[in-house]
Design a protein around this motif. Structure first.
Motif, PDB file in Angstrom:
ATOM      1  N   GLU A  13      -7.396   5.117  11.162  1.00 53.52           N
ATOM      2  CA  GLU A  13      -7.415   3.664  11.416  1.00 53.52           C
ATOM      3  C   GLU A  13      -7.979   3.374  12.805  1.00 53.52           C
ATOM      4  OE1 GLU A  13      -6.567   0.885   9.640  1.00 53.52           O
ATOM      5  OE2 GLU A  13      -5.743   1.845   7.850  1.00 53.52           O
ATOM      6  N   SER A  77       0.903  -5.464   4.098  1.00 57.07           N
ATOM      7  CA  SER A  77       1.821  -5.198   3.000  1.00 57.07           C
ATOM      8  C   SER A  77       1.950  -3.696   2.746  1.00 57.07           C
ATOM      9  CB  SER A  77       1.379  -5.930   1.739  1.00 57.07           C
ATOM     10  OG  SER A  77       0.005  -5.743   1.543  1.00 57.07           O
ATOM     11  N   LEU A  78       1.087  -2.920   3.425  1.00 61.10           N
ATOM     12  CA  LEU A  78       1.243  -1.464   3.323  1.00 61.10           C
ATOM     13  C   LEU A  78       2.631  -1.041   3.802  1.00 61.10           C
ATOM     14  CD1 LEU A  78      -0.327   1.220   2.748  1.00 61.10           C
ATOM     15  CD2 LEU A  78      -0.669   1.355   5.205  1.00 61.10           C
ATOM     16  N   ILE A  80       5.370  -2.582   3.397  1.00 62.16           N
ATOM     17  CA  ILE A  80       6.349  -2.767   2.310  1.00 62.16           C
ATOM     18  C   ILE A  80       6.423  -1.473   1.519  1.00 62.16           C
ATOM     19  CG2 ILE A  80       6.863  -4.007   0.166  1.00 62.16           C
ATOM     20  CD1 ILE A  80       5.570  -6.424   1.286  1.00 62.16           C
ATOM     21  N   ARG A  81       5.237  -0.954   1.220  1.00 62.74           N
ATOM     22  CA  ARG A  81       5.162   0.280   0.454  1.00 62.74           C
ATOM     23  C   ARG A  81       5.844   1.424   1.197  1.00 62.74           C
ATOM     24  NH1 ARG A  81       2.787   1.466  -3.674  1.00 62.74           N
ATOM     25  NH2 ARG A  81       1.064   0.118  -4.153  1.00 62.74           N
TER      26      ARG A  81
ATOM     27  N   LYS B  47      12.915  -6.769  -4.641  1.00 60.82           N
ATOM     28  CA  LYS B  47      13.111  -6.239  -3.291  1.00 60.82           C
ATOM     29  C   LYS B  47      14.497  -5.626  -3.133  1.00 60.82           C
ATOM     30  CE  LYS B  47       9.858  -8.835  -0.438  1.00 60.82           C
ATOM     31  NZ  LYS B  47       9.723  -9.902   0.582  1.00 60.82           N
ATOM     32  N   VAL B  80       7.079   0.942  -6.128  1.00 59.18           N
ATOM     33  CA  VAL B  80       6.826  -0.486  -6.284  1.00 59.18           C
ATOM     34  C   VAL B  80       5.344  -0.769  -6.086  1.00 59.18           C
ATOM     35  CG1 VAL B  80       7.389  -2.790  -5.414  1.00 59.18           C
ATOM     36  CG2 VAL B  80       9.046  -0.940  -5.185  1.00 59.18           C
ATOM     37  N   SER B  81       4.827  -1.661  -6.889  1.00 59.08           N
ATOM     38  CA  SER B  81       3.541  -2.246  -6.566  1.00 59.08           C
ATOM     39  C   SER B  81       3.836  -3.676  -6.116  1.00 59.08           C
ATOM     40  CB  SER B  81       2.630  -2.215  -7.784  1.00 59.08           C
ATOM     41  OG  SER B  81       1.497  -2.992  -7.525  1.00 59.08           O
ATOM     42  N   PRO B  82       3.817  -3.914  -4.788  1.00 63.24           N
ATOM     43  CA  PRO B  82       4.242  -5.225  -4.285  1.00 63.24           C
ATOM     44  C   PRO B  82       3.319  -6.350  -4.745  1.00 63.24           C
ATOM     45  CG  PRO B  82       4.081  -3.615  -2.506  1.00 63.24           C
ATOM     46  CD  PRO B  82       3.431  -3.016  -3.703  1.00 63.24           C
ATOM     47  N   GLU B  84       1.791  -8.606  -3.005  1.00 60.40           N
ATOM     48  CA  GLU B  84       0.526  -8.543  -2.283  1.00 60.40           C
ATOM     49  C   GLU B  84       0.037  -7.109  -2.363  1.00 60.40           C
ATOM     50  OE1 GLU B  84       3.299  -9.458  -0.120  1.00 60.40           O
ATOM     51  OE2 GLU B  84       3.147 -11.497  -0.915  1.00 60.40           O
ATOM     52  N   THR B  85      -1.248  -6.963  -2.643  1.00 57.89           N
ATOM     53  CA  THR B  85      -1.834  -5.643  -2.745  1.00 57.89           C
ATOM     54  C   THR B  85      -1.513  -4.824  -1.492  1.00 57.89           C
ATOM     55  OG1 THR B  85      -3.589  -6.736  -3.921  1.00 57.89           O
ATOM     56  CG2 THR B  85      -3.983  -4.483  -3.263  1.00 57.89           C
ATOM     57  N   ALA B  86      -0.944  -3.649  -1.694  1.00 56.90           N
ATOM     58  CA  ALA B  86      -0.504  -2.853  -0.551  1.00 56.90           C
ATOM     59  C   ALA B  86      -1.299  -1.563  -0.453  1.00 56.90           C
ATOM     60  CB  ALA B  86       0.985  -2.553  -0.660  1.00 56.90           C
ATOM     61  N   ILE B  87      -2.353  -1.603   0.356  1.00 62.22           N
ATOM     62  CA  ILE B  87      -3.204  -0.433   0.540  1.00 62.22           C
ATOM     63  C   ILE B  87      -3.588  -0.345   2.011  1.00 62.22           C
ATOM     64  CG2 ILE B  87      -4.182  -0.364  -1.799  1.00 62.22           C
ATOM     65  CD1 ILE B  87      -6.323  -2.219  -0.970  1.00 62.22           C
ATOM     66  N   ALA B  88      -4.024   0.845   2.434  1.00 60.83           N
ATOM     67  CA  ALA B  88      -4.494   0.988   3.821  1.00 60.83           C
ATOM     68  C   ALA B  88      -5.962   0.566   3.860  1.00 60.83           C
ATOM     69  CB  ALA B  88      -4.331   2.427   4.293  1.00 60.83           C
ATOM     70  N   PRO B  89      -6.285  -0.544   4.519  1.00 67.08           N
ATOM     71  CA  PRO B  89      -7.618  -1.143   4.397  1.00 67.08           C
ATOM     72  C   PRO B  89      -8.767  -0.271   4.908  1.00 67.08           C
ATOM     73  CG  PRO B  89      -6.322  -2.264   6.089  1.00 67.08           C
ATOM     74  CD  PRO B  89      -5.392  -1.352   5.357  1.00 67.08           C
ATOM     75  N   SER B 142      -3.658  -0.252  -5.884  1.00 67.62           N
ATOM     76  CA  SER B 142      -2.285  -0.469  -5.457  1.00 67.62           C
ATOM     77  C   SER B 142      -1.303   0.012  -6.527  1.00 67.62           C
ATOM     78  CB  SER B 142      -2.076  -1.952  -5.152  1.00 67.62           C
ATOM     79  OG  SER B 142      -0.819  -2.178  -4.584  1.00 67.62           O
ATOM     80  N   ILE B 143      -1.644  -0.243  -7.779  1.00 66.64           N
ATOM     81  CA  ILE B 143      -0.763   0.205  -8.870  1.00 66.64           C
ATOM     82  C   ILE B 143      -0.853   1.724  -9.043  1.00 66.64           C
ATOM     83  CG2 ILE B 143      -0.303   0.013 -11.353  1.00 66.64           C
ATOM     84  CD1 ILE B 143      -1.159  -2.925 -11.110  1.00 66.64           C
ATOM     85  N   ILE B 145      -1.433   3.871  -6.752  1.00 67.24           N
ATOM     86  CA  ILE B 145      -0.656   4.471  -5.657  1.00 67.24           C
ATOM     87  C   ILE B 145       0.833   4.507  -6.005  1.00 67.24           C
ATOM     88  CG2 ILE B 145       0.136   4.115  -3.286  1.00 67.24           C
ATOM     89  CD1 ILE B 145      -2.614   3.042  -2.605  1.00 67.24           C
ATOM     90  N   SER B 146       1.297   3.463  -6.681  1.00 68.02           N
ATOM     91  CA  SER B 146       2.734   3.406  -6.955  1.00 68.02           C
ATOM     92  C   SER B 146       3.160   4.414  -8.024  1.00 68.02           C
ATOM     93  CB  SER B 146       3.167   1.986  -7.322  1.00 68.02           C
ATOM     94  OG  SER B 146       2.434   1.541  -8.421  1.00 68.02           O
TER      95      SER B 146
END
Ligand code: ADP
Ligand code: MG
Lengths: 243, 241
Positions: A13, A77-78, A80-81, B47, B80-82, B84-89, B142-143, B145-146
């Motif tokens: 990052e 939101s990462l 959260i994961r 949650k 969980v697949s939150p 909001e899409t939860a990924i490392a951008p 995101s899904i 990953i979960s």
């Protein structure tokens, strides 16, 4: 190793968004160069004295960009994961610290190369000084984590800039703290920045008159407090952010 | 054993009750849909069940483990697949999968990643940075990953929110493939999604679970012509016919 895994991700990052590192390296390099061009009749600006100051000064930028990295991570939101995952607070903190150490190393190597070009004598002490600097940098990373855990990304950069200024004034890098009076000098002795400079100065010059045992103890206490506080705050904010 | 069991599970924010003493029993291997309009309390429920927040009161068990006392153990078996899409951008698709495999200390890492790439057809975007992907691809990632830790229980919070029709249908297919293998709790406000994917539906409104049953049962019970009417009737307590 979850810690290393997290550190690897942080490092990616950081280097993929390299503007902040360029700043943390280029500005101190520039200052080191400039202050050696104008001959200032003050011991603080001798290359042997000024280089350790520049190193500590550059670490205050590490605080800045660690804070921004953490603050940014917190809002993504990462997190959260990651909060759902089995990762522990310690693993996050160590992961952040480890990912920043290569950058510290790069900074240091570049500063000493320039310092040597500008007349610093190369001895094995310089290598030791780099190792010690890495240890000294931990408090600056921890402060960054602490600031980034408490404040938003925007506020973090502002607060961290205060740290940068603080380092300038209380580390003795530009002028000896005595110049602003006895009380000020005393206060500086019990803040972590002057001891940080003294420690590196002593190791780099292989002259332990630059540092006192008190300096070392003060510095270690601050490092430990920062580490503990940053862990607690990070963990606390991580759960409350998710509320 | 029940996959999920809640007893008076409640979450209050100051004087606002987001989830109001819900009682749920979800069987292992079931695909359970929580259906409700915005603000019904679906995300808050997820949650709490996924250890992200603490309930204000009540009890919940995941495969027999208490969500407060056995937190650390539960974390290993769910994902969980939150919403909001939860990924490392700044990481590529592959790196995202590798990173999360590391977080869960997945043993057969390469194998697992290949399996997910295959399943979600991620091959064509594998080396692209996550932030450069379209919304549909990001959601798929995101899904994917979960599923990295082979969760026994998977929470999908509005998995198709904001996706176009085609992307939605594709995701449905993937969810159908998972059906029966693991327990899935899916939240949605699309009736047709709940209707076509789930074994049973729980209708949520203003923090309450209004009814639970198969779509047929719910239609029959409410005396409506179709599921959409049944939903409206149940969610509004019969005020809107
Ligand atoms: N952190 C919070 N603070 C205060 N209120 C909240 C918070 N999170 C959710 N709520 C409220 O709780 C209710 C349920 O929200 P949510 O669970 O997100 O609903 P859904 O997912 O069904 O759309 C909403 O009215 C929302 O405004
Ligand atoms: Mg929601």
């Amino acid at each position: 190793m979850r810690t290393i895994n997290f550190a690897k991700r942080n490092f990616k990052e950081i280097i993929r968004d390299p503007l902040s590192i360029v700043f943390a390296i280029a500005l101190p390099l520039f200052l080191l160069f400039i202050f050696q061009q104008i001959k200032i009749p003050n011991e603080a600006y001798n290359i042997e004295n000024f280089t350790p100051g520049i190193v500590v000064f550059s670490f205050s930028f590490i605080t800045l960009f660690t804070a921004m990295l953490v603050a940014k991570d917190r809002t993504s939101s990462l997190l959260i994961r990651l909060s759902v995952s089995p990762m522990k607070a310690v693993e996050y903190i160590l992961g952040y610290i480890i990912s920043i150490i290569p950058i510290i190393l790069l900074q240091n190597v570049l500063f000493y190369i320039l310092a040597i070009i500008l007349g610093l004598k190369f001895t094995i002490s310089v290598v030791f000084a780099i190792f010690v600097s890495i240890l000294v940098s931990i408090i600056f990373i921890a402060l960054g984590i602490l600031i980034g855990s408490i404040f938003s990304e925007k506020a973090s950069s502002g607060i961290s800039s205060i740290v940068v200024q603080f380092v300038c004034f209380t580390s003795g890098m530009y002028f000896s703290a005595d110049m602003l009076g006895e009380t000020f000098a005393k206060v500086c002795k019990y803040l972590p920045f002057e001891p940080a400079v003294n420690i590196i100065k002593a190791v780099m010059n292989n002259n332990y008159e630059f540092v006192t045992l008190e300096n070392v103890i003060v510095f270690i206490i601050y490092t430990i407090i920062s580490l503990v506080l940053s862990s607690i705050m990070f963990k606390k904010k991580m759960t409350s952010d998710n509320k | 054993m029940l996959a999920i069991e809640t007893n008076n599970l409640t979450k209050k924010y100051k004087d606002m009750t987001a989830v109001n003493g819900i009682n749920l029993e979800i069987k292992e291997g079931e695909l359970f849909a929580l259906l409700g309009t915005n603000g019904a309390g679906k995300t808050t429920t997820i949650k709490m069940l996924s250890t992200l927040i603490y309930p204000s009161s009540g009890v919940a068990k995941i495969l027999g483990n208490d969500i407060i006392e056995d937190r650390q153990k539960i974390k290993e078996i769910l994902n969980v697949s939150p919403q909001e899409t939860a990924i490392a951008p700044n990481l590529s698709v592959k790196e995202n999968l590798e990173f999360m495999a590391g977080v869960y200390e997945v043993k057969n890492k390469e194998e697992k990643i290949n399996e997910l790439v295959e399943m979600f057809k991620l091959n064509e975007v594998l080396s692209k940075k996550a932030k450069s992907l379209s919304g549909g691809w990001q959601r798929k990632l995101s899904i994917a990953i979960s599923l990295i830790n082979d969760p026994k229980i998977l929470f999908l919070d509005e998995p198709t929110l904001g996706l176009d029709v085609i992307a939605r249908k594709e995701l449905w297919k993937v969810v159908e493939k998972l059906k029966g293998k693991i327990t899935i709790i899916l939240t949605t406000h699309y009736m047709e999604e709940a209707e076509s994917l789930s074994d049973r539906v729980g209708i949520m409104s203003k923090g309450n679970i209004m009814e639970v049953g198969t779509t047929d049962e719910l239609i029959k019970k409410s005396g409506a012509k179709n599921f959409e009417d049944a939903f409206v009737k149940i969610a509004t307590g019969g005020e809107v016919e």
